[in-house]
Design an enzyme around this catalytic site. Sequence first.
Site, PDB file in Angstrom:
ATOM      1  N   PHE A 148     -20.011   7.587  35.909  1.00 48.54           N
ATOM      2  CA  PHE A 148     -18.696   7.238  36.465  1.00 48.54           C
ATOM      3  C   PHE A 148     -18.613   5.734  36.703  1.00 48.54           C
ATOM      4  CE2 PHE A 148     -17.839  11.575  38.766  1.00 48.54           C
ATOM      5  CZ  PHE A 148     -17.823  12.204  37.532  1.00 48.54           C
ATOM      6  N   CYS A 150     -19.314   2.967  33.850  1.00 43.09           N
ATOM      7  CA  CYS A 150     -19.203   2.003  32.749  1.00 43.09           C
ATOM      8  C   CYS A 150     -17.908   1.199  32.890  1.00 43.09           C
ATOM      9  CB  CYS A 150     -19.232   2.737  31.416  1.00 43.09           C
ATOM     10  SG  CYS A 150     -19.183   1.610  30.001  1.00 43.09           S
ATOM     11  N   CYS A 361     -40.187 -34.792  50.643  1.00 46.74           N
ATOM     12  CA  CYS A 361     -39.162 -34.840  49.596  1.00 46.74           C
ATOM     13  C   CYS A 361     -37.770 -35.110  50.158  1.00 46.74           C
ATOM     14  CB  CYS A 361     -39.149 -33.543  48.792  1.00 46.74           C
ATOM     15  SG  CYS A 361     -38.705 -32.074  49.770  1.00 46.74           S
ATOM     16  N   CYS A 394     -30.555 -28.200  66.775  1.00 46.11           N
ATOM     17  CA  CYS A 394     -30.840 -27.144  65.791  1.00 46.11           C
ATOM     18  C   CYS A 394     -30.196 -25.824  66.225  1.00 46.11           C
ATOM     19  CB  CYS A 394     -32.347 -26.958  65.642  1.00 46.11           C
ATOM     20  SG  CYS A 394     -32.812 -25.666  64.449  1.00 46.11           S
ATOM     21  N   CYS A 397     -30.111 -22.077  61.727  1.00 44.19           N
ATOM     22  CA  CYS A 397     -29.356 -21.473  60.613  1.00 44.19           C
ATOM     23  C   CYS A 397     -30.227 -21.116  59.416  1.00 44.19           C
ATOM     24  CB  CYS A 397     -28.225 -22.402  60.180  1.00 44.19           C
ATOM     25  SG  CYS A 397     -28.786 -23.925  59.386  1.00 44.19           S
ATOM     26  N   CYS A 400     -32.657 -25.429  56.264  1.00 44.22           N
ATOM     27  CA  CYS A 400     -33.762 -26.319  55.900  1.00 44.22           C
ATOM     28  C   CYS A 400     -34.927 -25.541  55.320  1.00 44.22           C
ATOM     29  CB  CYS A 400     -34.202 -27.129  57.114  1.00 44.22           C
ATOM     30  SG  CYS A 400     -34.719 -26.138  58.538  1.00 44.22           S
ATOM     31  N   CYS A 404     -36.532 -25.974  51.501  1.00 45.78           N
ATOM     32  CA  CYS A 404     -37.870 -26.554  51.399  1.00 45.78           C
ATOM     33  C   CYS A 404     -38.641 -25.940  50.231  1.00 45.78           C
ATOM     34  CB  CYS A 404     -38.638 -26.319  52.694  1.00 45.78           C
ATOM     35  SG  CYS A 404     -40.306 -27.027  52.678  1.00 45.78           S
TER      36      CYS A 404
END
Length: 437
Positions: A148, A150, A361, A394, A397, A400, A404
């Site tokens: 049922f 596709c 970085c 902070c 959330c 970060c 990373c």
Amino acid sequence: MRLSFFAALREKLYVMADLSTNFLGIKSPNPYWLASAPPTDKKINVLRAFEAGWGGVVWKTLGSQVKNVSSRYSAVNFNGTRVMGFNNIELISDRPLEINLKEIRECLKEFPDRAMVVSLMADNDKKSWHELIKKVEDTGAHGLELNFGCPHGMTERGMGAAVGQDPEIARMVVEWVMEVATIPVITKLTPNVHSVVPTGKAVVEAGTNALSLINTIQSVTGIDLDTFVPNPYVAGKSVFGGYCGPAVKPIALKFLATIAKNDITKKVPVSGIGGISTWKDAAEFMLLGSTSVQVCTAAMKHGFRIIEDLCEGLNNWMDEKGFATIYDFIGKSVPTLTHWEDLDINYHHIAKIDQDKCIHCGLCYIACEDTSHQAINLEYGKPYNKYTIKDEECVGCNLCQLMCPVSGCITMEEHRVAPEYINWKEWQARGLPLNDH
């Protein structure tokens, strides 16, 4: 099952977790079934899969014979990864029905211990469904899967997703099927809806023995910037295709979870489908309530021998967690899903950067400074810059940590604002300030 040397050695040395499944009486040595798709289109493919160790297959959808087009596939690549998402405009089996039925019998004779489920999509009348079911049951197949879902080609004929998108039509077809079916019936749901719950409930009420989800998602994977025609290309034209592969896993898990949270998985078992590429993916689907899992794109990308890694990885994880069988953890994550309004507002995270692991970085700083809460200090230095968290800014959330590139460098530490649990509804009821805990 063919095992790698180290897997075979480990099996001799340890009592491994039991991966076998019993899905409505359909038994298989492991929960991994190949989904209804090109890999299950003919005897030679299915026998290779069984020889490699797959627990079962869902034979590619049978119905009135069709004519397919060329080309049929396209893909989305991302960040150097090939086939992050896979798209197809292929229809149901284009081989004669009698040849498919003959080959199903032959596969069952050679591997009677593997699950053999046959996907079906009959014409839109009761007689056609009854006739097709009887022919398939005569092969000795263990179960039926009603397609049922596709999303292309067949919908224009009032089939596939056109059925799955209308709960009452789906209910009617399942009622037709259950009038004659003597083996387990699995109804495969389409994700091309706002919610799978209405159709899921309708087909369960109509008598289906199980559900499978999700089928593919309507998509356009990209456009050729020279021809201006979307992929896949068919004589200067294209159509919406069915999207699958790793990219759809989060969507599949969401639909599976909604079925589980509405207690439908307490009434019927579910076979999970959608982007399963590793044993971890399989474990996640089972933690949200699926008893078996179906794989397609990963097998098309890596070949049937991927089953060795799928089984060994799941076995090792189960041993580590102390799970003797898959039934020890099926659905274990469902109770942890709640409503946003019920989440604990007093629970808080603060990021922490491990300076010994930091490669300097700056990706965490860029993400937080440009798009989040400016909660990371940048100290210029030689030979490298140093990044530290401003705890007071902070909000926890996770951005970060997600950006990373070094595993374990940034961790999220728990810092409760207050010891008591309080959710949004209670917060409002008490008239507490929004900007101060």
